[in-house]
Write an enzyme that holds these catalytic residues in place. Structure first.
Site, PDB file in Angstrom:
ATOM      1  N   ASP A 156       0.837  -1.207   0.000  1.00  0.00           N
ATOM      2  CA  ASP A 156       0.000   0.000   0.000  1.00  0.00           C
ATOM      3  C   ASP A 156       0.868   1.254   0.000  1.00  0.00           C
ATOM      4  OD1 ASP A 156       0.796  -0.649   2.669  1.00  0.00           O
ATOM      5  OD2 ASP A 156      -0.697   0.739   3.462  1.00  0.00           O
ATOM      6  N   GLU A 220       0.218  -1.136   5.768  1.00  0.00           N
ATOM      7  CA  GLU A 220       1.281  -0.570   6.631  1.00  0.00           C
ATOM      8  C   GLU A 220       1.067   0.907   6.873  1.00  0.00           C
ATOM      9  OE1 GLU A 220       4.978   1.482   7.706  1.00  0.00           O
ATOM     10  OE2 GLU A 220       3.785   1.755   5.905  1.00  0.00           O
TER      11      GLU A 220
END
Ligand SMILES: CCCCCCCC/C=C\CCCCCCCC(=O)N[C@@H](Cc1ccccc1)C(=O)O
Ligand SMILES: [Zn+2]
Ligand SMILES: [Zn+2]
Length: 533
Positions: A156, A220
């Site tokens: 991400d 994350e």
């Protein structure tokens, strides 16, 4: 080919501006014709694969020489094309419920499977999908008796509004020898490079001696509570213990450390803690024609001013930042060499110097960042509520409770309510002494990839997914080999995030070296060399 890729430092561009954007005929002319252009790139399919399409290929190729310089060869061209394809999938994490772009996350998973067939089809590799969008790869080693290790990255990225970018942030465009786009240094470069290295090694028949895991989290950037946390749980439930784990975090710093003339690769051996604090002031609301002497906005502003003008005390010498300067001491110029060799004497003045710049200040103290401020409802209404968020990054020598106590002392106003939104203690210091095999495997792989730089242990000033893996190992390291000059630091989570083609190739080399070094008992010997890549 090697010469072209190696020209200049890691952070410098290889090749010239290869964006042409002119008519196909103009692009073909310097190449001597379509057939020659395709031949130069090894064939139509490779050229198109590498550049993402016919029109893009023609636009990107400023000329035969530039094309070859920029691409370095067929294999590199394909690797760059894959990173660019990864950047084009907007796997953005946003705060709040339902904020994940599930379509993009699924698309990204498909891209990995398509681009790395040797990895996903290998009998040595098991793939687990975790929490729907995260990935855990187990690469089975021949020697079941050896303790496994783990490489982690995240797929991400933080949001990237178009504003301020030289090229669209999800275009993966190549410009002056750099691949631009969100994720090119945080953290798709490392995820893709790990898989590139493994793909190549598997294609060559490599069988690792020891098992290793690759963990790819999907959230994350919003704390990793779904991705990394569940990957760790899967491994815990299987009774796995790790020799060491390597995640993102610190980087190669070129001209960032004051007085250091050569670049240094800083391996994060600890990580600062974090405290997100909401400050809140409530007052009587009413007609703005009859205001009380103090407003909630004024009271909160004064509290914030006190926090900003009273930074928390410096802690230089009591955390891993001291080891960084002691390791680097011989490399400093005079008089810094004298200073860093005698920190018992010069510690206080050196600490003052470090405190003058945000990057180095972050190393020596708990930092205080006021990140949000909300107040007021209407121009002619006395505001009933003012709220602010303060994000502390806690130095390893301090604790969450100590920071809270100091905050109350500094604000010294009972009207300001404090609410802890989230907190995390600093992470323990991972071993980096002579017997720390993980640290030395990483360090050796840095030297193998970048013979002219030094590496040193240091403190990671941001947070990573590593905290989720603490039950699996106490040897957590944070490093990716991104080459940063001072002006590159704001690209993290900022605009014009980019990686040079050369630096991306080096990133692949680093993991290629690491996967082999991790297998070696002393002395470390590799079977395949990056020259063969
Ligand atoms: C003398 C040495 C000077 C040191 C200079 C340091 C320069 C640092 C250079 C680059 C830093 C790169 C950081 C890359 C890792 C970023 C990870 C990250 O952004 N993590 C988020 C995670 C998070 C945590 C909590 C909630 C949401 C997200 C973060 O820390 O905010
Ligand atoms: Zn990251
Ligand atoms: Zn990030």
């Amino acid at each position: 080919r090697a010469l072209l890729w190696e020209a200049g430092g890691g952070g410098r561009a290889a090749g010239g501006d290869i964006r042409l954007g002119s008519a196909p005929r103009l692009a073909l002319e310097p190449l001597g014709g379509k057939r020659e252009a395709l031949e130069a790139l090894g064939g139509k399919r490779e050229a198109l694969e590498a550049l993402g399409g016919k029109r893009e290929a023609l636009e990107a190729l400023g000329g035969k020489r530039e094309a070859l310089e920029a691409l370095g060869g067929k294999r590199e061209a394909r690797a760059c094309a894959r990173l660019r394809a990864a950047v084009r999938v907007p796997t953005v994490s946003r705060e709040g419920p339902g904020a994940a772009d599930e379509v993009a996350l699924l698309r990204f998973g498909r891209l990995l499977r398509e681009e790395f067939p040797a990895v996903f089809e290998s009998e040595l590799v098991t793939h687990d999908l975790v929490a729907n969008f995260s990935h855990l790869l187990t690469v089975r080693g021949a020697d079941g008796g050896r303790t496994p290790y783990m490489l982690t990255a995240h797929l991400d990225v933080v949001p990237a509004p178009d504003y301020g970018w030289d090229v669209p942030p999800f275009s993966g465009e190549i410009h002056q020898g750099y691949i631009y786009g969100r994720g090119t240094i945080d953290d798709k470069h490392s995820l893709m490079a790990i898989l590139e290295a493994l793909e190549l090694l598997l294609q060559r028949g490599f069988v690792p001696q020891r098992t290793f895991y690759i963990g790819i989290g999907h959230d994350e950037e919003i704390g990793g509570d779904k991705g990394a946390r569940n990957i760790a749980k899967v491994l815990e439930s299987r009774g796995v213990k790790l020799d060491f784990l390597l995640d993102e975090g610190m980087v190669i710093l070129d001209g960032v450390v004051p007085g250091l003339q050569i670049p240094v690769a800083v391996v994060g051996v600890s990580e600062k803690g974090s405290l997100m604090l909401r400050l809140r002031v409530r007052t009587e609301t009413g007609h703005s024609s009859m205001p009380a002497k103090e407003s909630c906005i004024g009271i909160l502003s004064a509290a914030i001013t006190r926090l900003e003008s009273n930074p928390l005390p410096q802690q230089f010498g009591s955390g891993p930042e001291r080891a960084l300067f002691e390791y680097l001491s011989p490399q400093f110029n005079f008089p810094m060499r004298v200073v860093t060799s005698n920190l018992w004497l010069f510690g206080p003045i050196f600490s003052w110097v470090l405190g003058q710049k945000p990057t180095t200040n972050a190393l020596i103290r708990t930092t205080t960042a006021v990140t949000e401020f909300h107040a007021g409802v209407k121009p002619n209404v006395v505001a009933p509520l003012a709220e602010a968020t303060v994000n502390y990054r806690i130095h390893p020598a301090q604790s969450v409770s100590e920071v809270l106590r100091l905050t109350e002392e500094i604000i010294a106003d009972d009207r300001v309510e404090l609410e802890v939104l989230s907190s995390m203690e600093p992470l323990p210091i991972s071993p980096f002494d002579e017997s720390a095999t993980g640290y030395w495997t990483i360090s050796k792989s840095i030297t193998d990839t970048f013979p002219d730089i030094v590496s040193a242990p240091g403190l990671c000033i941001a947070n990573t997914d590593t905290r989720h893996y603490q039950k699996l190992t106490s040897a957590l390291y944070r490093f990716t080999p991104v080459w940063n000059k001072l002006e590159d630091i704001p690209r993290y989570h900022g605009v014009n995030e980019r990686i040079s083609l050369q630096n991306y190739k080096q990133t692949i080399h680093f993991y290629f070296n690491l996967m082999q070094n991790a297998d070696q008992e002393e002395p470390l010997i590799k079977h395949f060399h990056t020259e063969d890549l």
